[in-house]
Design an enzyme around this catalytic site. Sequence first.
Site, PDB file in Angstrom:
ATOM      1  N   GLU A  43       0.830  -1.205   0.000  1.00  0.00           N
ATOM      2  CA  GLU A  43       0.000   0.000   0.000  1.00  0.00           C
ATOM      3  C   GLU A  43       0.867   1.258   0.000  1.00  0.00           C
ATOM      4  O   GLU A  43       2.094   1.192   0.139  1.00  0.00           O
ATOM      5  CB  GLU A  43      -0.952  -0.049   1.207  1.00  0.00           C
ATOM      6  N   GLU A  54      -1.426 -10.141  -6.064  1.00  0.00           N
ATOM      7  CA  GLU A  54      -1.400 -10.974  -7.268  1.00  0.00           C
ATOM      8  C   GLU A  54      -0.542 -10.350  -8.359  1.00  0.00           C
ATOM      9  O   GLU A  54       0.209 -11.032  -9.068  1.00  0.00           O
ATOM     10  CB  GLU A  54      -2.824 -11.178  -7.811  1.00  0.00           C
ATOM     11  N   CYS A  88      -6.742  -7.576 -11.185  1.00  0.00           N
ATOM     12  CA  CYS A  88      -5.796  -8.701 -11.163  1.00  0.00           C
ATOM     13  C   CYS A  88      -6.244  -9.824 -12.083  1.00  0.00           C
ATOM     14  O   CYS A  88      -5.413 -10.481 -12.724  1.00  0.00           O
ATOM     15  CB  CYS A  88      -5.614  -9.202  -9.735  1.00  0.00           C
TER      16      CYS A  88
END
Length: 129
Positions: A43, A54, A88
Site C-alpha cells: 500500500e 497478485e 488482477c
Amino acid sequence: MTDAVVAAARAALEHAYAPYSRFRVGAALEADDGRVFVGANVENASFGLTNCAERVALGAAVVAGARTFRRLVVATEGRAPSPPCGACRQALAEFGLDIIVEAVNAAERRQWRLGDLLPDHFGPADLGS
Ligand code: THU
C-alpha cells in the site's frame, strides 16, 4: 490442506505492507516449469498507488522470464477466502485463462478457473485487425 504453494502464499502474506487497510494478502503464482513466484499487497499513503499481491507476484514472474502459469494461490485472513479483484483477473488473463485460482484463509479453500472468473474478457486477440 497445506501444500508448498499455499505455504508460499501464506509466508508472503506475512510481508504485506498494508498499514491503511490492515487487510493483508499473499499470493503465490506457480509457473508451468514449477517455479513459484510470490507477492504481497504493497500500500501507499497515496492510496490509489496500492499494488495488489497478485500483480506483485505476476510482475516478479514475468521479470524472471516466466510466461505460462498453472496455478495462483491467494491467501487472506478474512472471514471467507478472497478471489482476486477485477484488475488482477485482467492482468493474469494476459497469460492464459486456464490458470487455476485458489483462495485460502485459515479455514477454507475456494477454487476457480481464471476464465470462469473473467468471462468475455478483453485480451491480446482483440488487438488484432
Ligand atoms: N488486495 C489485493 O492485494 N488483492 C486483491 O485481489 C484485492 C485487494 C489488497 C489491496 C489493498 O491493499 C487491500 O487488499 C484492501 O483492498
